[in-house]
Design a protein around this motif. Structure first.
Motif, PDB file in Angstrom:
ATOM      1  N   HIS A 181     155.013   6.920  50.957  1.00 10.77           N
ATOM      2  CA  HIS A 181     155.520   6.753  52.424  1.00 10.77           C
ATOM      3  C   HIS A 181     157.198   7.087  52.661  1.00 10.77           C
ATOM      4  O   HIS A 181     157.579   7.807  53.194  1.00 10.77           O
TER       5      HIS A 181
ATOM      6  N   MET B 103     158.215  10.578  53.231  1.00 11.59           N
ATOM      7  CA  MET B 103     157.977  10.959  54.589  1.00 11.59           C
ATOM      8  C   MET B 103     159.381  10.912  55.204  1.00 11.59           C
ATOM      9  O   MET B 103     159.833  11.685  56.124  1.00 11.59           O
TER      10      MET B 103
ATOM     11  N   GLY C 258     151.424  14.024  57.104  1.00 12.62           N
ATOM     12  CA  GLY C 258     150.589  12.812  56.881  1.00 12.62           C
ATOM     13  C   GLY C 258     149.096  13.021  57.152  1.00 12.62           C
ATOM     14  O   GLY C 258     148.350  12.502  56.305  1.00 12.62           O
TER      15      GLY C 258
ATOM     16  N   SER D  46     153.389   8.660  59.466  1.00 12.88           N
ATOM     17  CA  SER D  46     154.335   9.373  58.685  1.00 12.88           C
ATOM     18  C   SER D  46     155.209   9.960  59.520  1.00 12.88           C
ATOM     19  O   SER D  46     156.587  10.294  59.265  1.00 12.88           O
TER      20      SER D  46
END
Lengths: 295, 360
Positions: free
Chosen positions: A38, A41, A82, A203
């Protein structure tokens, strides 16, 4: 007096943490995995904005409007990343040992991080926005303008996500899948697609906030892990699946970090956050607002 | 842990089933002989005149990673508590030896032993806290422990802060070759022995169903804390030796989060929950990483990430797990499995290529 200043700083930055954590919590709640990529991102979103601005102006400097115009680019790009991440990788390990899902996303995180390092080098970069100086001073408290913009941006993105989940058909599908995937499938929801959209939306928010991070803090390829862990602290604090919880958690974490940085030393902020994580996990694993998830 | 290994088709074409079957029978019955043979082979290279140099270093590092992967597997593979923080023990061990030898002029053997003890003590304290968590929470908490330990080392003055410690007075390279080989052999022996005792069985029972293990009257807290301490003992000792072997440590090298993933990948790739699997995985993956490091500098971590993803998706049971699955499938097939049509045997051939996953 100094304490107020630190708390204000903390709240301003904390909104960014909160926005990132909301996406993390959403993936956790809906897809039931911890996405250790994560933070990447956020990093990629920051770079997308940075390079878009560079493409337009030649250097990563621009007017506020020009900078804001790069945010949809970051959001769109991260949605695609994502979505693909879920479709190509994560969907293959869902339902197996949770440990495998952790490893897959950690593997993705390392690969993305190192590819970014190869592409863009380890130098920290930042987006310069022309109107940033001088800072505002309100009642004796210094408020850097870009931090205020980032704060508002993060709140807007989080609110948009909230409305998306509450008001749209897709949002309802996402909530249905998070509550009971089997039942959702029975009423005709395409669970796999919904999960991929969730991943994409989460994302995208993280990427959009990454662009704001690039204006007030630095971006560099290895920054991701820290943001992932901070998201974890926040989600554990606020409760899995709770957007208000993530918001409160983010603002609190920001304030705690700034207070530690102000009264002790910036060198100890990370150590304090990670220790806080461990303490929270042990003392209150269900969080403030969460109803508690089964493992 | 439902196995979705439908790789028997590819495997069958590479390895005749009887041989695999026999090899595993041999392993089961003659594990100790295998271990001794491995130790003897390991001792030979320096005696046969392999000078301290590149290959010696690579071999030494292989043993080091063997120790780390095997230690991770005690808790991660055998007990089912996936730790992302084992490198914390490593770092604490490394700093213990570094500080003792450099600032207090303690002799290396004593400092080395202290490293294991200090790391174990740390593990037992931390274990009381984190071993109460399971699944995601445990994994992230241990990662938090690792990063917190790294930050603390970065900020203290006794550890040399962010710039770390340079250690110039170190034993020659050959010593480390034998030190790491020794730890690895000892550890493999201990785990192999334990896997046939009640201790090993209880660890596996915790992995499979902790609630049931508790209900059967086992003090699971005791068992998993002991396993955690054991992992820390060997990891800490390896870290203690590594500091001097590397002649330099700083928070980045001592608490290397990427290594922590690397050693998990090694255990998984080889086959977690076994003794030989993590060692095979460590040797194999380290060889690959070493080759990539020589020919494509800077890409080894990209490769690591891809290797992890590939392993998890293609052979979640690891090399040893896949082979064992195959062997038992063959067993079933040959001795009375004929009546029922086994689904995994029925359509074995529609399988992607990546199964081969080179063992070495």
């Amino acid at each position: 007096m100094a304490a107020t200043q630190f708390v204000v700083n903390g709240l301003l930055v904390g909104a960014l943490f909160a926005g990132i954590a909301v996406g993390f919590a959403l993936i956790w709640g809906v897809v039931d995995i911890i996405n250790l990529a994560h933070g990447e991102m956020v990093m990629l979103g920051g770079y997308t904005s940075y390079w878009t601005l560079t493409l337009i102006t030649g250097n990563a400097e621009g007017s506020p409007l020009l900078f804001l115009a790069t945010i949809p680019v970051a959001i769109g790009a991260m949605f695609v990343v994502g979505y693909a991440l879920q479709r190509v990788l994560v969907s293959r390990v869902i339902g197996t040992d949770i440990f495998l899902t952790l490893l897959v996303t950690f593997g993705a995180s390392i690969a993305i991080q190192q590819l970014a390092l190869q592409a863009w080098s380890a130098n920290p970069r930042a987006i310069q926005v022309s109107f940033a100086n001088p800072s505002l001073t309100i009642a004796g408290i210094v408020v850097p303008k870009m931090k205020l913009v980032a704060f508002v941006g993060a709140i807007v993105l989080t609110a948009a996500l909230y409305l998306f989940l509450q008001r749209t058909r897709t949002g309802r599908a996402i909530r249905a899948v998070s509550q009971n995937p089997e039942a959702a499938a029975l009423v005709g929801i395409d669970v796999e697609r919904t999960r991929a959209i969730t991943f994409g939306v989460s994302s995208a928010i993280a990427g959009g906030i990454g662009a704001f991070v690039a204006t007030i803090l630095n971006i560099q390829p290895q920054m991701g892990l820290i943001y992932t862990l901070k998201s974890f602290v926040i989600v554990v604090f606020g409760g899995v699946g709770s957007i208000p919880g993530a918001l409160v958690g983010g603002l609190l974490l920001g304030s705690v970090e700034e207070l530690v940085a102000g009264f002790i030393s910036t060198r100890w902020t990370l150590a304090v956050s990670f220790s806080l994580l461990i303490v929270l996990l042990v003392v209150k694993p269900k969080g403030l607002f969460g109803e508690g998830v089964s493992e | 842990m439902s196995a979705e290994t439908d790789d028997s088709g590819v495997l069958r074409s590479i390895l005749p089933p009887e041989q695999v079957d026999r090899a595993f029978e041999t392993c089961d019955n003659h594990g100790w002989k295998l271990l001794v043979a491995g130790a003897v082979v390991g001792v030979l290279p320096p005696l046969l005149g392999l000078e301290a140099g590149y290959f010696m270093t690579v071999l030494t590092e292989m043993y080091l990673f063997g120790v780390l992967a095997l230690s991770w597997d005690i808790v991660g593979g055998q007990t089912g508590y996936p730790s992302f923080g084992n490198m914390a023990f490593f770092g604490i061990g490394a700093y213990t030896t570094a500080i003792l030898t450099k600032d207090f002029a303690v002799a290396f053997p004593l400092a080395f032993l202290s490293a294991g003890v200090v790391a174990t003590a740390f593990a037992l304290i931390i274990g009381l806290i984190v071993l109460r968590l399971r699944g995601h929470y445990f994994a992230i908490a241990t990662l938090g422990v690792l990063l917190a330990a790294q930050q603390v080392s970065r900020n203290l003055s006794i550890t040399g802060g962010a710039s770390g410690k340079i250690l110039l007075q170190t034993p020659p390279g050959e010593v480390f070759y034998y030190v790491f080989l020794g730890i690895l052999v000892l550890e493999a022996a201990v785990i192999y022995y334990l896997s046939s005792t009640r201790f090993g069985f209880v660890l596996n029972a915790i992995r499979d169903d902790e609630a049931k293990a508790t209900a059967m009257g086992f003090n699971t807290t005791y068992y998993k804390t002991a396993a955690w301490g054991l992992a820390a003992l060997f990891t800490g000792a390896a870290g203690g030796a590594y500091g001097l072997f590397n002649t330099f440590i700083n928070p980045q090298t001592a608490y290397n989060a990427a290594w922590n993933v690397e050693l998990i990948a090694m255990a998984l790739l080889g086959g977690s929950g076994t003794v030989v699997g993590p060692i095979i995985g460590a040797f194999g993956l380290h060889t690959v990483i070493e080759i990539v490091e020589s020919y494509a500098v800077g890409w080894q971590l990209v490769l690591l990430g891809l290797a992890i993803i590939g392993t998890v998706i293609a052979i979640p049971e690891g090399i040893v797990g896949a082979l064992r699955e195959y062997a038992s499938e063959m067993d079933y097939y040959e001795r009375g499995g004929m009546a029922a049509t086994d689904e995994t045997d029925a359509e074995p051939s529609d399988d992607g290529a990546p199964t081969g996953g080179d063992p070495q």
